[in-house]
Motif scaffolding. Structure first.
Motif, PDB file in Angstrom:
ATOM      1  N   ARG A   1       0.807  -1.220   0.000  1.00  0.00           N
ATOM      2  CA  ARG A   1       0.000   0.000   0.000  1.00  0.00           C
ATOM      3  C   ARG A   1       0.842   1.272   0.000  1.00  0.00           C
ATOM      4  O   ARG A   1       0.312   2.354  -0.237  1.00  0.00           O
ATOM      5  CB  ARG A   1      -0.938   0.001   1.206  1.00  0.00           C
ATOM      6  N   HIS A   2       2.118   1.156   0.339  1.00  0.00           N
ATOM      7  CA  HIS A   2       3.018   2.318   0.413  1.00  0.00           C
ATOM      8  C   HIS A   2       4.287   1.975  -0.366  1.00  0.00           C
ATOM      9  O   HIS A   2       5.123   1.224   0.118  1.00  0.00           O
ATOM     10  CB  HIS A   2       3.369   2.650   1.868  1.00  0.00           C
ATOM     11  N   ALA A   3       4.417   2.555  -1.525  1.00  0.00           N
ATOM     12  CA  ALA A   3       5.557   2.250  -2.399  1.00  0.00           C
ATOM     13  C   ALA A   3       6.872   2.629  -1.728  1.00  0.00           C
ATOM     14  O   ALA A   3       6.972   3.678  -1.088  1.00  0.00           O
ATOM     15  CB  ALA A   3       5.414   3.004  -3.712  1.00  0.00           C
ATOM     16  N   PRO A   4       7.867   1.765  -1.869  1.00  0.00           N
ATOM     17  CA  PRO A   4       9.180   2.098  -1.318  1.00  0.00           C
ATOM     18  C   PRO A   4       9.853   3.164  -2.179  1.00  0.00           C
ATOM     19  O   PRO A   4       9.432   3.414  -3.308  1.00  0.00           O
ATOM     20  CB  PRO A   4       9.938   0.772  -1.401  1.00  0.00           C
ATOM     21  N   PRO A   5      10.912   3.780  -1.657  1.00  0.00           N
ATOM     22  CA  PRO A   5      11.647   4.757  -2.484  1.00  0.00           C
ATOM     23  C   PRO A   5      12.214   4.089  -3.726  1.00  0.00           C
ATOM     24  O   PRO A   5      12.543   2.901  -3.712  1.00  0.00           O
ATOM     25  CB  PRO A   5      12.785   5.213  -1.568  1.00  0.00           C
ATOM     26  N   SER A   6      12.337   4.855  -4.771  1.00  0.00           N
ATOM     27  CA  SER A   6      12.930   4.341  -6.007  1.00  0.00           C
ATOM     28  C   SER A   6      14.426   4.147  -5.802  1.00  0.00           C
ATOM     29  O   SER A   6      15.068   4.877  -5.046  1.00  0.00           O
ATOM     30  CB  SER A   6      12.729   5.326  -7.154  1.00  0.00           C
ATOM     31  N   LEU A   7      14.956   3.165  -6.498  1.00  0.00           N
ATOM     32  CA  LEU A   7      16.404   2.982  -6.497  1.00  0.00           C
ATOM     33  C   LEU A   7      17.028   4.055  -7.381  1.00  0.00           C
ATOM     34  O   LEU A   7      16.359   4.595  -8.270  1.00  0.00           O
ATOM     35  CB  LEU A   7      16.747   1.578  -7.002  1.00  0.00           C
ATOM     36  N   PRO A   8      18.294   4.379  -7.174  1.00  0.00           N
ATOM     37  CA  PRO A   8      18.941   5.418  -7.991  1.00  0.00           C
ATOM     38  C   PRO A   8      18.870   5.084  -9.475  1.00  0.00           C
ATOM     39  O   PRO A   8      19.005   3.927  -9.880  1.00  0.00           O
ATOM     40  CB  PRO A   8      20.390   5.402  -7.503  1.00  0.00           C
ATOM     41  N   ASN A   9      18.658   6.101 -10.292  1.00  0.00           N
ATOM     42  CA  ASN A   9      18.557   5.916 -11.743  1.00  0.00           C
ATOM     43  C   ASN A   9      19.815   5.324 -12.352  1.00  0.00           C
ATOM     44  O   ASN A   9      19.744   4.581 -13.330  1.00  0.00           O
ATOM     45  CB  ASN A   9      18.232   7.243 -12.433  1.00  0.00           C
ATOM     46  N   ASP A  10      20.979   5.638 -11.782  1.00  0.00           N
ATOM     47  CA  ASP A  10      22.239   5.156 -12.361  1.00  0.00           C
ATOM     48  C   ASP A  10      22.624   3.755 -11.875  1.00  0.00           C
ATOM     49  O   ASP A  10      23.661   3.238 -12.260  1.00  0.00           O
ATOM     50  CB  ASP A  10      23.374   6.140 -12.076  1.00  0.00           C
ATOM     51  N   LEU A  11      21.779   3.139 -11.074  1.00  0.00           N
ATOM     52  CA  LEU A  11      22.054   1.778 -10.616  1.00  0.00           C
ATOM     53  C   LEU A  11      21.855   0.821 -11.788  1.00  0.00           C
ATOM     54  O   LEU A  11      20.826   0.881 -12.475  1.00  0.00           O
ATOM     55  CB  LEU A  11      21.114   1.405  -9.464  1.00  0.00           C
ATOM     56  N   PRO A  12      22.839  -0.043 -12.064  1.00  0.00           N
ATOM     57  CA  PRO A  12      22.689  -0.973 -13.193  1.00  0.00           C
ATOM     58  C   PRO A  12      21.421  -1.825 -13.067  1.00  0.00           C
ATOM     59  O   PRO A  12      20.995  -2.185 -11.968  1.00  0.00           O
ATOM     60  CB  PRO A  12      23.943  -1.843 -13.100  1.00  0.00           C
ATOM     61  N   VAL A  13      20.846  -2.147 -14.204  1.00  0.00           N
ATOM     62  CA  VAL A  13      19.598  -2.912 -14.253  1.00  0.00           C
ATOM     63  C   VAL A  13      19.726  -4.239 -13.505  1.00  0.00           C
ATOM     64  O   VAL A  13      18.812  -4.645 -12.789  1.00  0.00           O
ATOM     65  CB  VAL A  13      19.160  -3.149 -15.722  1.00  0.00           C
ATOM     66  N   VAL A  14      20.866  -4.897 -13.641  1.00  0.00           N
ATOM     67  CA  VAL A  14      21.048  -6.192 -12.980  1.00  0.00           C
ATOM     68  C   VAL A  14      20.998  -6.029 -11.456  1.00  0.00           C
ATOM     69  O   VAL A  14      20.458  -6.900 -10.758  1.00  0.00           O
ATOM     70  CB  VAL A  14      22.354  -6.896 -13.452  1.00  0.00           C
ATOM     71  N   LEU A  15      21.516  -4.915 -10.921  1.00  0.00           N
ATOM     72  CA  LEU A  15      21.448  -4.687  -9.476  1.00  0.00           C
ATOM     73  C   LEU A  15      20.028  -4.335  -9.034  1.00  0.00           C
ATOM     74  O   LEU A  15      19.597  -4.714  -7.949  1.00  0.00           O
ATOM     75  CB  LEU A  15      22.436  -3.602  -9.051  1.00  0.00           C
ATOM     76  N   LYS A  16      19.305  -3.614  -9.873  1.00  0.00           N
ATOM     77  CA  LYS A  16      17.899  -3.328  -9.561  1.00  0.00           C
ATOM     78  C   LYS A  16      17.092  -4.628  -9.527  1.00  0.00           C
ATOM     79  O   LYS A  16      16.264  -4.829  -8.636  1.00  0.00           O
ATOM     80  CB  LYS A  16      17.299  -2.350 -10.580  1.00  0.00           C
ATOM     81  N   LEU A  17      17.355  -5.504 -10.479  1.00  0.00           N
ATOM     82  CA  LEU A  17      16.675  -6.800 -10.517  1.00  0.00           C
ATOM     83  C   LEU A  17      17.057  -7.644  -9.296  1.00  0.00           C
ATOM     84  O   LEU A  17      16.197  -8.286  -8.688  1.00  0.00           O
ATOM     85  CB  LEU A  17      17.017  -7.542 -11.814  1.00  0.00           C
ATOM     86  N   ALA A  18      18.326  -7.616  -8.928  1.00  0.00           N
ATOM     87  CA  ALA A  18      18.777  -8.362  -7.746  1.00  0.00           C
ATOM     88  C   ALA A  18      18.102  -7.828  -6.487  1.00  0.00           C
ATOM     89  O   ALA A  18      17.685  -8.607  -5.614  1.00  0.00           O
ATOM     90  CB  ALA A  18      20.292  -8.285  -7.622  1.00  0.00           C
ATOM     91  N   ALA A  19      17.980  -6.510  -6.384  1.00  0.00           N
ATOM     92  CA  ALA A  19      17.335  -5.907  -5.209  1.00  0.00           C
ATOM     93  C   ALA A  19      15.873  -6.321  -5.121  1.00  0.00           C
ATOM     94  O   ALA A  19      15.392  -6.739  -4.064  1.00  0.00           O
ATOM     95  CB  ALA A  19      17.460  -4.387  -5.262  1.00  0.00           C
ATOM     96  N   LYS A  20      15.175  -6.216  -6.235  1.00  0.00           N
ATOM     97  CA  LYS A  20      13.753  -6.576  -6.250  1.00  0.00           C
ATOM     98  C   LYS A  20      13.569  -8.065  -5.952  1.00  0.00           C
ATOM     99  O   LYS A  20      12.726  -8.449  -5.128  1.00  0.00           O
ATOM    100  CB  LYS A  20      13.142  -6.216  -7.602  1.00  0.00           C
TER     101      LYS A  20
END
Length: 181
Positions: free
Chosen positions: A67-86
């Motif tokens: 119900r409460h979206a978390p903060p966005s990850l930094p835009n310059d974070l590589p896609v693979v790290l964003k996927l790993a975080a999620k």
């Protein structure tokens, strides 16, 4: 639902409370599995209610997160790290819910009573008495616990990476401290 710039106070309290509980539970579980005698029973009497508390808080936390979206990850974070975080967050939630349920099911299949505080509150069995199922669930519980321990270590490592190396505000969004970039 628009992402926030940092986690809300409710999300932070749930995160840190559960972090302490989960780390305590992991260590209690290890000591419990390697203990004999009176210390074992004290650890078991802590392990059960702590597991149920983690289950309840995980469900509350998941509901809150949806119900409460978390903060966005930094835009310059590589896609693979964003996927790993999620992916790691999804797995953390799954394990925080699955581990207590598997433990509850294991005790149910073993035919053990499941008292939470003394004998004042007994949980009902969620599976039929079945020694073979108990044995299998015990192995699953152990594997899931070690998986959670590894994932917690990776989570801590990622937090330190964001806080000490990248200094991108990700760690500060959960600590509540302002970034000094």
């Amino acid at each position: 639902m628009k992402p926030a710039s940092s986690f809300s106070p409710v999300a932070r309290v749930l995160h840190w409370l559960m972090a302490v509980m989960i780390l305590s539970m992991l260590f209690i579980g290890v000591f419990m599995a390697s203990s004999l005698g009176p210390g074992y029973h004290r650890l078991v009497s802590l392990h059960r209610p702590l597991g149920i508390a983690i289950l309840v808080l995980a469900l509350i936390r998941l509901t809150y997160r949806l119900r409460h979206a978390p903060p966005s990850l930094p835009n310059d974070l590589p896609v693979v790290l964003k996927l790993a975080a999620k992916s790691s967050h999804i797995l953390l939630y799954a394990l925080m819910i699955a581990l207590p349920l598997v433990g509850w099911g294991m005790l149910s299949a073993g035919g053990y009573p499941i008292p939470l505080w003394g004998n004042g509150v007994l949980l009902p069995p969620i599976l039929p008495h079945n020694p073979a199922l108990w044995s299998w669930l015990r192995s699953v519980h152990t594997i899931l616990a070690f998986t959670l321990f590894g994932l917690v270590l990776a989570h801590i490592g990622a937090a330190l990476f964001h806080g000490l190396i990248r200094r991108d505000g990700v760690l500060q969004s959960m600590t509540g401290r302002k970034t000094s970039l």
